[in-house]
Design a protein around this motif. Structure first.
Motif, PDB file in Angstrom:
ATOM      1  N   PRO A 400      22.494  50.638  39.045  1.00 64.19           N
ATOM      2  CA  PRO A 400      21.245  51.010  39.730  1.00 64.19           C
ATOM      3  C   PRO A 400      20.008  50.426  39.044  1.00 64.19           C
ATOM      4  N   GLU A 401      20.019  50.317  37.711  1.00 65.98           N
ATOM      5  CA  GLU A 401      18.872  49.723  37.012  1.00 65.98           C
ATOM      6  C   GLU A 401      18.801  48.225  37.324  1.00 65.98           C
ATOM      7  N   GLY A 402      19.997  47.602  37.325  1.00 67.83           N
ATOM      8  CA  GLY A 402      20.068  46.159  37.570  1.00 67.83           C
ATOM      9  C   GLY A 402      19.512  45.784  38.928  1.00 67.83           C
ATOM     10  N   ILE A 403      19.797  46.581  39.929  1.00 69.36           N
ATOM     11  CA  ILE A 403      19.380  46.230  41.294  1.00 69.36           C
ATOM     12  C   ILE A 403      17.862  46.187  41.409  1.00 69.36           C
ATOM     13  N   LYS A 404      17.190  47.053  40.653  1.00 68.58           N
ATOM     14  CA  LYS A 404      15.730  47.033  40.686  1.00 68.58           C
ATOM     15  C   LYS A 404      15.208  45.760  40.044  1.00 68.58           C
TER      16      LYS A 404
END
Lengths: 459, 245
Positions: A400-404
Motif C-alpha cells: 500500500p505504501e508503494g502504490i502511493k
C-alpha cells in the motif's frame, strides 16, 4: 567547403523557380500581384501579423509531435517526435508553431466564425515571402517549432490552396527548411493541390467544423460535408500508401508523416456528447486520424442562429478531451462511455470515474495481478502509472505504501483497488455514498471547473 | 557498514563506484560520500582514476542503456549527498539490467530516477524556452540560467537544428559557454562577459514576436495560473516575449 556547396544549391533552386514562373502565366500574375500589393499597401508586417494571428487563435491544434526527421545538411531545422512547446500564451495554451492565416479576407459567411464575410473586421493578406521570412526569423531565434498555416477562403478554394502550398514549397525547396509545417486543407480544393500539400507538410488537417451535416447547413451554408470528408479519406489513403512505399524504399516521398487531424466546434450547435464521441470514434477508426480537436465555442457573433452563452463551455470541452483519451489510449468505446439514455458527459465527474460508478461489478481490481487493460480502467490510474505498476511488481509485490509512491492518484483510486487482497476503503459502500465521496475528493482541487488543458499533447 | 569517500568530482565519483562494485560483496550495504576534510570524518578514501570512471560508464551503457541514460541525466543535476543512493542504483542496474528503472518501490531507484527525470524535464523545457538574439556580426547568442547543468546536451540539440547558423549558448550562473560554427561544437568557460551589440533588425523581429505572443491568446480564456505552471516565472528573465511585462 560545406558552406559554398550550400549557397550553390540554393542559388540553383532560385534559378529553377524563376524558370517556372516564366512558363506559368497564372504564377506570373500571382507574383506581380503580391509585389503590387506590397507597394501600395500601407499595412506593414506587424499590423498584418496582429490581424492574422488574432484570426487564427481559435484553431485549437498547436501540436508539433509525431514527425521525426533530420533536415538537410545545409538547411535549417529538424523535427522531434515528441514535439516541443516554445512558450505558453496568456490563456495557458502551448505555443509551438507560428499559427497564422494567410488571409482573413473570406468569401464565406459561416455564422460561428470571426472572419465571416458579413463581419466588419479589418482584412489583411500576407504575401508568400512575408510568411516565409517570418517563419525563418522566428525559427532562427528558437521562438517556434515551425509553421501552422491556415487561411480564409479568398476568391476560390483552389486559389487559396495554391497560395498556401506555395508558402510551404518555398520553405522546403528554396530555403531548405526542415522544421515542422502544419497546413489546413481548404474544403473544395483540387486533389492535386491536397497531394502537393501533403508532400511538403508534416501534418495536414481538414476541419470538420460542426458535428453534423444539418448544423453545417444551418451555420456554414457554403461548406458541404462531402467536400470535407472526401479530402480526409483521400489523405488517409495517401498516408497509408506512403507508409507502405517507404517500407520498401526508404527514399520514397513522405506524405504528411505526422498524420492528419481535424477540429470541431463545441456548443454552437445542438449535438449531444454521444453524437460527437461516435463521430470521433468513426474518424479514428475509418479515417485513421491522429487527433480530433474540440474547440469550445467562443461567442464572436450575435447571429440569431447561434446559442447565447455566458461563457465558452470550457468544462464540456475538457470532459470531451478526457473521453477522447479514453477512446484512443484506454481501450474504451463511445458506447461504453455514453448511451442514448445518458447522451451527455457528467460535468461533475471525469468520464472514467462515471463509468466506474456505473460498473461496480468490475471492481475492486487487484493491483498485483490485474493486466494492463484492466488497470487502465481504474479511476486515478493512467497510462503512465499502469505501466509503472506492471514494471514495479516484477521485482516484488506492491505494498500500500508503494502504490502511493508510484504516482497513482489515490484520491480516486482508493475506492476501486485492492493491494494483495487488502482494500483501502470499505468496498461494500453504497453507490450514492461513493459518488458523494468521489465528488468531495474532486472539489478539493479548485482549478478543475475552469481549467483548459489539452492533456498530453506533448507527453 | 563500510564508508568510502571520494574527491567530489564526477570522475572521482564514478571511479569510486567502479572500485566498490568490484571489491565489495554487497554494495547495497556500503555508504559513499564526498570528502569534506572535517575533523570527525571517517571512511576510506578512493582516489580518482579517469580510465576506471570511463570504463564503468561504457560497461553500464552496454549492459543497461536506459540505466546509463538515467546516470547521465542524474549527473547533470549536480546533486550532492546522494552518492550512496547512486551506488545502490548502479549495483542493482548491473544485476537486473534496464528493468531497474521500473523498480520504483525501491527507495534508491526512486530517488535517482526522480532526480534524473527532473533534469531531463528541464532539458526538454529549455529546448523550447531558449531564446537567441542576433548579434551585429551575424552570430546568435542565447543566455540561460537553468537549475541543471544541461549545456552539453542542449548544445548538441541545437547543433542538429540550427546547423547553418553561427551561435553561442551561455550559462550565466555557471559561466560556461558553447559555440557552434561551421560544423564544430566547442565548450568553454567565460571569465568576463560583456554584452555584444545586437544586429540592426533584431528589435524589429523581437517586436513581431511579442505582438504575436499577445494576439495568439484568446481573451475569453485567460488563465495566468496555467501559464505559470507550464512556464515557471524563473525562466521569464530571458524570454523575449516577457520583456515588456
Amino acid at each position: 567547403m560545406q558552406k559554398s556547396g550550400c549557397s550553390n544549391r540554393s542559388a540553383r533552386s532560385r534559378l529553377f523557380s524563376i524558370l517556372i514562373f516564366r512558363h506559368s502565366n497564372s504564377l506570373v500574375g500571382a507574383l506581380f500581384g503580391s509585389l503590387f500589393l506590397r507597394y501600395i499597401s500601407p499595412m506593414d508586417t506587424l499590423a498584418k501579423l496582429q490581424i492574422l494571428s488574432g484570426a487564427a487563435r481559435y484553431d485549437a491544434s498547436c501540436s508539433s509531435s509525431g514527425s521525426k526527421h533530420e533536415g538537410s545538411a545545409c538547411g535549417i531545422g529538424n523535427t522531434s517526435s515528441s514535439g516541443i512547446c516554445h512558450s505558453w500564451s496568456d490563456d495557458g495554451r502551448c505555443i509551438s508553431l507560428l499559427k497564422i492565416l494567410l488571409s482573413n479576407d473570406c468569401r464565406y459567411d459561416c455564422a460561428y466564425c470571426v472572419n465571416r464575410s458579413s463581419n466588419a473586421v479589418e482584412r489583411a493578406s500576407f504575401s508568400a515571402r512575408e510568411v516565409v521570412d517570418l517563419t525563418l526569423d522566428f525559427y532562427r531565434r528558437n521562438y517556434i517549432e515551425g509553421l501552422f498555416l491556415s487561411s480564409a477562403v479568398m476568391v476560390s478554394p483552389d486559389h487559396t490552396m495554391e497560395r498556401m502550398v506555395r508558402v510551404a514549397e518555398t520553405l522546403r525547396t528554396e530555403e531548405q527548411f526542415g522544421g515542422y509545417i502544419h497546413m489546413k486543407i481548404i474544403p473544395g480544393s483540387s486533389s492535386e493541390l491536397v497531394r502537393k500539400a501533403g508532400l511538403y507538410a508534416d501534418r495536414i488537417s481538414v476541419n470538420i467544423e460542426l458535428p453534423s451535416q444539418a448544423s453545417l447547413q444551418r451555420l456554414a451554408p457554403q461548406k458541404h460535408k462531402d467536400a470535407i470528408l472526401a479530402p480526409m479519406a483521400m489523405i488517409g489513403r495517401e498516408i497509408a500508401s506512403s507508409l507502405v512505399e517507404r517500407k520498401a524504399n526508404h527514399h520514397a516521398p513522405r506524405f504528411a508523416p505526422a498524420g492528419q487531424s481535424t477540429q470541431m466546434i463545441i456548443g454552437a450547435s445542438p449535438e449531444n456528447d454521444f453524437q460527437i464521441l461516435r463521430l470521433s470514434q468513426g474518424l479514428y477508426k475509418k479515417m485513421n486520424l491522429k487527433r480530433v480537436y474540440y474547440s469550445a465555442y467562443v461567442p464572436v457573433s450575435n447571429d440569431s442562429r447561434l446559442p447565447v452563452l455566458a461563457a465558452p463551455p470550457l468544462l464540456r470541452e475538457h470532459r470531451l478531451y478526457q473521453a477522447d483519451w479514453l477512446l484512443r489510449f484506454y481501450g474504451f468505446s463511445a458506447e461504453e462511455i455514453l448511451s442514448d439514455d445518458v447522451p451527455n458527459l457528467d460535468e461533475s465527474f471525469d468520464p472514467k470515474s462515471a463509468w466506474a460508478l456505473r460498473h461496480p461489478e468490475f471492481f475492486p481490481v487487484e493491483i498485483n495481478r490485474a493486466d494492463y487493460g484492466t488497470l487502465l480502467r481504474v479511476p486515478g490510474i493512467g497510462v503512465v502509472s499502469a505501466k509503472r505498476i506492471i514494471s514495479a511488481r516484477r521485482f516484488s509485490a506492491i505494498t500500500p505504501e508503494g502504490i502511493k509512491k508510484i504516482g497513482v492518484v489515490m484520491k480516486r483510486a482508493k475506492y476501486f483497488i485492492t493491494c494483495s487482497g487488502r482494500s483501502f476503503e470499505k468496498s461494500d459502500r453504497p453507490a450514492a455514498l461513493l459518488r458523494q465521496q468521489l465528488l468531495l475528493g474532486e472539489s478539493s482541487d479548485p482549478a478543475l471547473p475552469t481549467q483548459l488543458v489539452l492533456p498530453g499533447i506533448f507527453s | 557498514m563500510n564508508r568510502y569517500l571520494y574527491d567530489g568530482t564526477a570522475d572521482g565519483l564514478l571511479s569510486a563506484m567502479a572500485w566498490i562494485l568490484e571489491e565489495e560483496p554487497d554494495p547495497e550495504q556500503v555508504a559513499l560520500a564526498e570528502r569534506k576534510d572535517t575533523l570527525f570524518e571517517d571512511g576510506f578514501f578512493i582516489g580518482t582514476d579517469a580510465t576506471q570512471a570511463e570504463a564503468l560508464f561504457f560497461r553500464l551503457r552496454k549492459q543497461a542503456p536506459d540505466a546509463a541514460h538515467t546516470l547521465y541525466s542524474f549527473m547533470l543535476a549536480e546533486k550532492e549527498g546522494m552518492e550512496s543512493s547512486l551506488l545502490h542504483f548502479l549495483s542493482l542496474a548491473f544485476i537486473h539490467g534496464d528493468k531497474i528503472n521500473g523498480h520504483l518501490t525501491h527507495p534508491a531507484v526512486r530517488d535517482i530516477v526522480g532526480v534524473a527525470k527532473k533534469a531531463g524535464r528541464e532539458l526538454h523545457r529549455m529546448k523550447g524556452l531558449l531564446r537567441f538574439e542576433k548579434l551585429q556580426e551575424g552570430a546568435y547568442l542565447a543566455k540561460m540560467e537553468p537549475d541543471h547543468n544541461i549545456i552539453h546536451p542542449l548544445a548538441y540539440h541545437f547543433s542538429r537544428r540550427l546547423r547553418a547558423q553561427h551561435w553561442f549558448l551561455y550559462d550565466v550562473r555557471r559561466r560556461t559557454a558553447a559555440r557552434w560554427n561551421q560544423g564544430t561544437l566547442q565548450f568553454g568557460t567565460i571569465e568576463q562577459f560583456t554584452a555584444p551589440a545586437l544586429s540592426d533588425d533584431e528589435k524589429r523581429v523581437q517586436a513581431l514576436w511579442q505582438a504575436f505572443f499577445k494576439t495568439i491568446a484568446i481573451p475569453d480564456r485567460k488563465n495566468p495560473r496555467l501559464q505559470k505552471s507550464n512556464m515557471p516565472m524563473k525562466y521569464w528573465k530571458y524570454l523575449t516575449e516577457k520583456q515588456d511585462d
